[in-house]
Design an enzyme around this catalytic site. Structure first.
Site, mmCIF file in Angstrom:
data_model
loop_
_atom_site.group_PDB
_atom_site.id
_atom_site.type_symbol
_atom_site.label_atom_id
_atom_site.label_comp_id
_atom_site.label_asym_id
_atom_site.label_seq_id
_atom_site.Cartn_x
_atom_site.Cartn_y
_atom_site.Cartn_z
ATOM 1 N N GLU A 71 11.501 4.180 10.831
ATOM 2 C CA GLU A 71 11.669 3.388 9.607
ATOM 3 C C GLU A 71 10.895 3.983 8.436
ATOM 4 O O GLU A 71 11.428 4.163 7.344
ATOM 5 C CB GLU A 71 11.216 1.938 9.827
ATOM 6 C CG GLU A 71 11.328 1.116 8.551
ATOM 7 C CD GLU A 71 10.897 -0.327 8.691
ATOM 8 O OE1 GLU A 71 11.151 -1.092 7.748
ATOM 9 O OE2 GLU A 71 10.320 -0.677 9.727
ATOM 10 N N ASP A 91 10.780 1.419 15.103
ATOM 11 C CA ASP A 91 10.224 0.535 14.084
ATOM 12 C C ASP A 91 8.767 0.297 14.482
ATOM 13 O O ASP A 91 8.493 -0.407 15.456
ATOM 14 C CB ASP A 91 10.978 -0.789 14.022
ATOM 15 C CG ASP A 91 10.626 -1.586 12.771
ATOM 16 O OD1 ASP A 91 9.523 -1.370 12.229
ATOM 17 O OD2 ASP A 91 11.438 -2.415 12.338
ATOM 18 N N ILE A 93 6.222 -1.338 13.173
ATOM 19 C CA ILE A 93 5.841 -2.755 13.120
ATOM 20 C C ILE A 93 7.033 -3.524 12.566
ATOM 21 O O ILE A 93 7.290 -3.499 11.362
ATOM 22 C CB ILE A 93 4.590 -3.009 12.249
ATOM 23 C CG1 ILE A 93 3.382 -2.232 12.772
ATOM 24 C CG2 ILE A 93 4.278 -4.506 12.198
ATOM 25 C CD1 ILE A 93 2.104 -2.431 11.951
ATOM 26 N N ASP A 94 7.780 -4.163 13.447
ATOM 27 C CA ASP A 94 8.890 -4.998 12.995
ATOM 28 C C ASP A 94 8.329 -6.390 12.737
ATOM 29 O O ASP A 94 7.731 -7.008 13.618
ATOM 30 C CB ASP A 94 10.002 -5.059 14.040
ATOM 31 C CG ASP A 94 11.239 -5.746 13.483
ATOM 32 O OD1 ASP A 94 11.600 -5.445 12.330
ATOM 33 O OD2 ASP A 94 11.835 -6.579 14.182
ATOM 34 N N THR A 96 6.694 -6.784 9.400
ATOM 35 C CA THR A 96 5.509 -6.382 8.629
ATOM 36 C C THR A 96 4.986 -7.532 7.779
ATOM 37 O O THR A 96 3.773 -7.709 7.634
ATOM 38 C CB THR A 96 5.825 -5.160 7.737
ATOM 39 O OG1 THR A 96 6.245 -4.075 8.573
ATOM 40 C CG2 THR A 96 4.591 -4.719 6.967
ATOM 41 N N ASP A 220 15.648 -1.763 13.602
ATOM 42 C CA ASP A 220 15.412 -3.177 13.913
ATOM 43 C C ASP A 220 16.047 -3.575 15.243
ATOM 44 O O ASP A 220 15.584 -4.494 15.913
ATOM 45 C CB ASP A 220 16.004 -4.083 12.817
ATOM 46 C CG ASP A 220 15.378 -3.858 11.458
ATOM 47 O OD1 ASP A 220 14.150 -3.789 11.384
ATOM 48 O OD2 ASP A 220 16.128 -3.750 10.475
#
Length: 243
Positions: A71, A91, A93-94, A96, A220
């Protein structure tokens, strides 16, 4: 293209995700250095960048011929192209926004796709210690316990996840709100946790019956896709399905 050892890929990814989880778990309690991307609510922190760098570095060392879609790398200008080559879709940190507010529904999402098919998926919430894992053909698991989707077919009895997203483009906001307004009277309940990967993992867990959304990126959903499929669920593009 050489045969990909799914188990080896899974083992290496799992170890790296656990290490990255320590970074997220410690950082969520602290003050963050926050930047914005496409909008004032599309956020990135130093932890997003650090975790992605850690994961790509470790996976590159183990699998030098593999490709990557991350990402933050894409946000920084790298191309987002999925080929038949083994490709890790990350990702860091999905959720954030949740991370920034110390809201514990945030996760690391790592998926390995080969020949444009999901082979390995890991979604880890290090704050709540929830490790969702899947290897194609071997089932989906939460902390080692096998998962199965709910099987609920009556929308009126379904708990459904959806998401507002990070765009504040008025046309898109209106579309999202219209979709939610249309859904609300038809479903049993509606929830939004702020993380597409967590939504899909919770569908695999049967903690909810469906996740509906527009505008999600491949990072995601790359791991969550396999979790849902391996738990007996389906993942569809509603536009293609409607056609």
């Amino acid at each position: 293209m050489a045969e990909v050892d799914a188990q080896k890929c899974f083992d290496v990814a799992l170890d790296l995700v656990k290490q990255a989880g320590k970074v997220v778990r410690e950082a969520i309690k602290k003050k963050k250095n926050i930047e914005t991307k496409s909008s004032a609510v599309d956020l990135v922190t130093e932890s997003d960048k650090a975790v992605e760098k850690m994961l790509i570095s470790g996976l590159s060392e183990a699998f030098p011929d593999h490709k990557f879609i991350g990402e933050e790398s894409v946000s920084a200008g790298e191309k987002c192209v999925l080929t038949d080559e083994p490709t890790w879709i990350i990702d860091p940190i999905d959720g954030t926004m949740n991370f920034v507010h110390s809201f514990p529904y945030t996760c690391i999402s790592v998926g390995l796709w080969v020949k444009k098919e999901a082979l390995v998926g890991v979604v880890y919430n290090p704050v709540l210690e929830q490790m969702f894992t899947a290897i194609k053909g071997q089932g989906a698991f939460l902390n080692g316990e096998k998962l199965s989707v709910s099987g609920e077919k009556d929308l009126g009895q379904a708990l459904v996840f959806s998401e507002m997203g990070t765009s504040r483009d008025q046309e898109k906001v209106n579309t999202v709100l219209t979709n939610i307004t249309n859904l609300m009277p038809k479903v049993h309940g509606f929830r939004s946790m702020g993380s597409a990967a967590m939504h899909m993992a919770y569908v695999a867990l049967s903690a909810a019956d469906a996740y509906f959304g527009f505008g999600a990126h491949c990072w995601d959903t790359a791991a969550g896709f396999l979790l849902v499929k391996e738990a007996g669920g389906i993942v569809i593009d509603t536009e293609v399905f409607a056609g």
